[in-house]
Scaffold this active site. Structure first.
Site, PDB file in Angstrom:
ATOM      1  N   TYR A  26     -23.682 -17.651  -1.994  1.00 21.88           N
ATOM      2  CA  TYR A  26     -23.287 -17.633  -3.409  1.00 21.88           C
ATOM      3  C   TYR A  26     -22.605 -16.314  -3.793  1.00 21.88           C
ATOM      4  O   TYR A  26     -22.926 -15.708  -4.813  1.00 21.88           O
ATOM      5  CB  TYR A  26     -24.494 -17.878  -4.316  1.00 21.88           C
ATOM      6  CG  TYR A  26     -25.337 -19.061  -3.930  1.00 21.88           C
ATOM      7  CD1 TYR A  26     -24.768 -20.314  -3.693  1.00 21.88           C
ATOM      8  CD2 TYR A  26     -26.720 -18.945  -3.796  1.00 21.88           C
ATOM      9  CE1 TYR A  26     -25.543 -21.409  -3.338  1.00 21.88           C
ATOM     10  CE2 TYR A  26     -27.502 -20.026  -3.444  1.00 21.88           C
ATOM     11  CZ  TYR A  26     -26.905 -21.262  -3.204  1.00 21.88           C
ATOM     12  OH  TYR A  26     -27.687 -22.337  -2.852  1.00 21.88           O
ATOM     13  N   HIS A  27     -21.613 -15.888  -2.975  1.00 21.35           N
ATOM     14  CA  HIS A  27     -20.911 -14.633  -3.224  1.00 21.35           C
ATOM     15  C   HIS A  27     -19.394 -14.826  -3.311  1.00 21.35           C
ATOM     16  O   HIS A  27     -18.636 -14.119  -2.650  1.00 21.35           O
ATOM     17  CB  HIS A  27     -21.216 -13.635  -2.105  1.00 21.35           C
ATOM     18  CG  HIS A  27     -22.651 -13.263  -1.978  1.00 21.35           C
ATOM     19  ND1 HIS A  27     -23.168 -12.662  -0.839  1.00 21.35           N
ATOM     20  CD2 HIS A  27     -23.699 -13.407  -2.836  1.00 21.35           C
ATOM     21  CE1 HIS A  27     -24.464 -12.445  -1.009  1.00 21.35           C
ATOM     22  NE2 HIS A  27     -24.807 -12.885  -2.207  1.00 21.35           N
ATOM     23  N   PRO A  28     -18.890 -15.743  -4.140  1.00 24.72           N
ATOM     24  CA  PRO A  28     -17.435 -15.908  -4.224  1.00 24.72           C
ATOM     25  C   PRO A  28     -16.778 -14.697  -4.889  1.00 24.72           C
ATOM     26  O   PRO A  28     -17.343 -14.094  -5.807  1.00 24.72           O
ATOM     27  CB  PRO A  28     -17.266 -17.169  -5.073  1.00 24.72           C
ATOM     28  CG  PRO A  28     -18.502 -17.211  -5.921  1.00 24.72           C
ATOM     29  CD  PRO A  28     -19.603 -16.664  -5.054  1.00 24.72           C
TER      30      PRO A  28
END
Length: 579
Positions: free
Chosen positions: A494-496
């Site tokens: 969850y690191h865009p």
């Protein structure tokens, strides 16, 4: 509802998105005494006015809001060819605090060389020595101030207490495998194994940017906050002079009362909608690749081919073992166990002097590691989170036994994707394509990650606790077997980021300049993780907050904080193991 009429109100600055960056920017612009009229807009709701808000603030409950439509935009990425057509979730926060209100609270700044790399990629002035003062300004570190850590910032950070012996065993096992110990990976030396920091306050409450920058500082700031209001596009002044750059006029917003109104910004609009929302809104406003803008039926305002490109993320895999002693968190996963944790946490918030917050006040990521995969890497490119239970990150599946696990994955994949508006309507989610695992190096690194983790789990410190291997399973050994496991089980961390890349104005792929101004227009900035030129080495919330702190000074036109002059550790020779 707001106490003002947006149709008639006038603002100097409009901040779009009250998330990890937006709360910081709005708070800094709205400091009392500056005299600025600031509007902060959030598509989601308030974070303290609904019964379910308790799950936002109780760290142990992190997986609950992440899975609630009320707090999550619910983006779905496109099927990934390299993952057998799997489509991964892309949760983004939709509430005051944004993703900082639903994330895992891991506080990881990144490695100093990440920011030197930003400058090398065209983000002039964004080297580590210039960024460090803003990390410090943002933070109150439980250990007090030193050359690297802050003491009086809004964001409270601390180590977990590591009461479970498995945390210490993991740190010791990393050293037994030949890797160094690090006292503070956010300080002098990132490389090594040690305790993990979290953005949680002294009472055991999540230190989201809404808690840190809005609620805790409410007496010191003056701004209007409008929740449940979705910005549809940025509006621009009309100009007949073709040599004059278009200037942002304001925003068109669907209010919580169901009205579509235009709100004017006399100075600037600051877009803080995140790595998915910011490029989407730019495209809906006519800024992007001209062919794409024409396809969705939006008048072109400025040609910037980089809008929505350069999408990056971190992937991770879970390596899990059963625990031979009944000391893991498994005993707390039942209804009664969770209820006891929740009740103790609630009582601790009401009577902090009488009761500890207990397991309710931790994200359970209390030990970690940062290592280099090969000697030629100049700084760590592999990250570990360790948890004394065998369970998925989102909490949707757990192993029915005592266990422990390491979340592990490469930090600097060269795979790149994109965010692309499908229509001219903001309510139609954009196309999100990460192109995960599209490079052969990705596969080799993940195979090495699994084999290295197995070796760490076999060290004496963990061997006394290590039962059978749950995942991948002892039968999964060959490259082909590991690749199939990775294809089926790898998940996003969850690191865009990176979709409005910061760079030199002459770089056709850059979207914002080094002061976060959108290239080709006036009166518009982007401030969030979308402007990262390259992904940082670890979780992204801390560097996003730093970017917002530094950008706020650019917006205010004040002198940047003086540069630091600190040392960073040299690489530590890695163990010579065949993986």
């Amino acid at each position: 509802a707001a106490s003002f009429d947006m149709k008639r109100a006038a603002f100097d600055y409009i901040v779009v998105g009250a998330g990890s960056a937006g709360c910081v920017v709005a708070s800094r612009l709205g400091q009392k005494g500056l005299g600025h009229r600031v509007l902060l807009l959030e598509s989601g709701g308030h974070d303290w006015r609904h019964w379910s808000n308790i799950f936002l603030h109780m760290p142990t409950a992190l997986s609950i809001p992440m899975n609630m439509d009320r707090y999550n935009w619910g983006f779905e990425a496109e099927p990934e060819p390299s993952l057998g057509g799997r489509a991964l979730h892309c949760p983004r926060g939709k509430v005051l605090g944004g993703s900082s209100a639903i994330n895992g609270m891991a506080y990881v700044r990144g490695h100093p060389l990440d920011f030197d790399r930003w400058e090398d990629l065209g983000a002039s002035g964004w080297n580590y020595q210039n960024c460090l003062p803003y990390f410090k300004r943002a933070e109150t570190w439980e250990g007090g101030e030193d050359d690297y850590r802050g003491r009086d910032g809004p964001l409270q950070t601390r180590f977990g207490v590591c009461r479970n012996p498995l945390y210490h065993a993991f740190i010791e096992a990393g050293q037994q495998a030949g890797y160094p110990y690090t006292e503070d990976y956010n300080g002098y030396q990132q490389e090594g194994f040690g305790k993990m920091a979290m953005s949680v306050d002294a009472k055991g409450k999540r230190s989201s940017t809404s808690n840190a920058y809005l609620h805790s500082t409410a007496a010191d700031i003056e701004l209007e906050i409008e929740t449940n209001s979705t910005v549809r596009r940025i509006t621009f002044h009309e100009s007949t002079n073709k040599d004059e750059k278009p200037r942002a006029r304001g925003i068109e917003v669907l209010t919580q009362r169901g009205e579509v109104v235009e709100v004017m910004a006399e100075k600037e609009v600051i877009l803080c909608a995140g790595a998915i929302g910011s490029p989407h809104l730019l495209q809906l406003s006519g800024i992007g690749d001209s062919q794409h803008i024409e396809e969705i039926g939006v008048p072109l305002v400025a040609e910037r081919k980089g809008v929505g490109q350069n999408l990056m993320d971190h992937l991770e895999i879970l390596v899990q073992r059963e625990c031979t002693e009944p000391i893991s968190l498994y005993k707390h996963l039942g209804v009664i166990g969770k209820l006891n944790i929740g009740i103790q946490w609630i009582l601790s918030q009401l009577f902090p002097s009488l009761l500890e917050h207990g397991l309710g006040g931790t994200n359970h990521f209390e030990s970690c590691g940062f290592i280099r995969s090969v000697e030629s890497e100049s700084y760590p490119d592999i990250q570990y989170h360790f948890v004394p239970v065998a369970i998925s990150y989102d909490g949707n599946s757990s192993v029915q036994a005592h266990g422990f696990q390491a979340h592990v994955g490469p930090m600097r994949s060269e795979s790149r994707g994109y965010v692309r508006a499908k229509t001219a309507k903001v309510e139609d989610h954009p196309e999100i394509k990460f192109n995960y695992m599209s490079k052969e190096k990705d596969w080799k690194q993940f195979r090495d990650c699994i084999r290295t983790t197995r070796r760490i789990f076999e060290q004496p410190a963990l061997q006394r606790y290590a039962g059978r291997e749950i995942a991948p399973g002892s039968h999964v050994q060959s490259d082909e077997e590991l690749d199939q496991f990775i294809r089926e089980r790898v998940e996003t961390a969850y690191h865009p980021c990176g979709t409005c890349r910061m760079g030199d104005p002459n770089d056709l792929g850059a979207v914002v300049d080094s002061e976060t101004r959108v290239i080709g227009v006036d009166g518009l900035r982007v401030v969030d993780s979308s402007i990262f030129p390259s992904i940082t080495n670890g979780n992204l919330n801390a560097p996003t907050i730093m970017v917002a702190e530094r950008a706020a000074d650019f917006i205010l036109g004040v002198e940047p904080l003086p540069s630091a002059n600190v040392e960073i550790a040299a690489p530590v020779p890695i163990p010579n193991h065949k993986v």
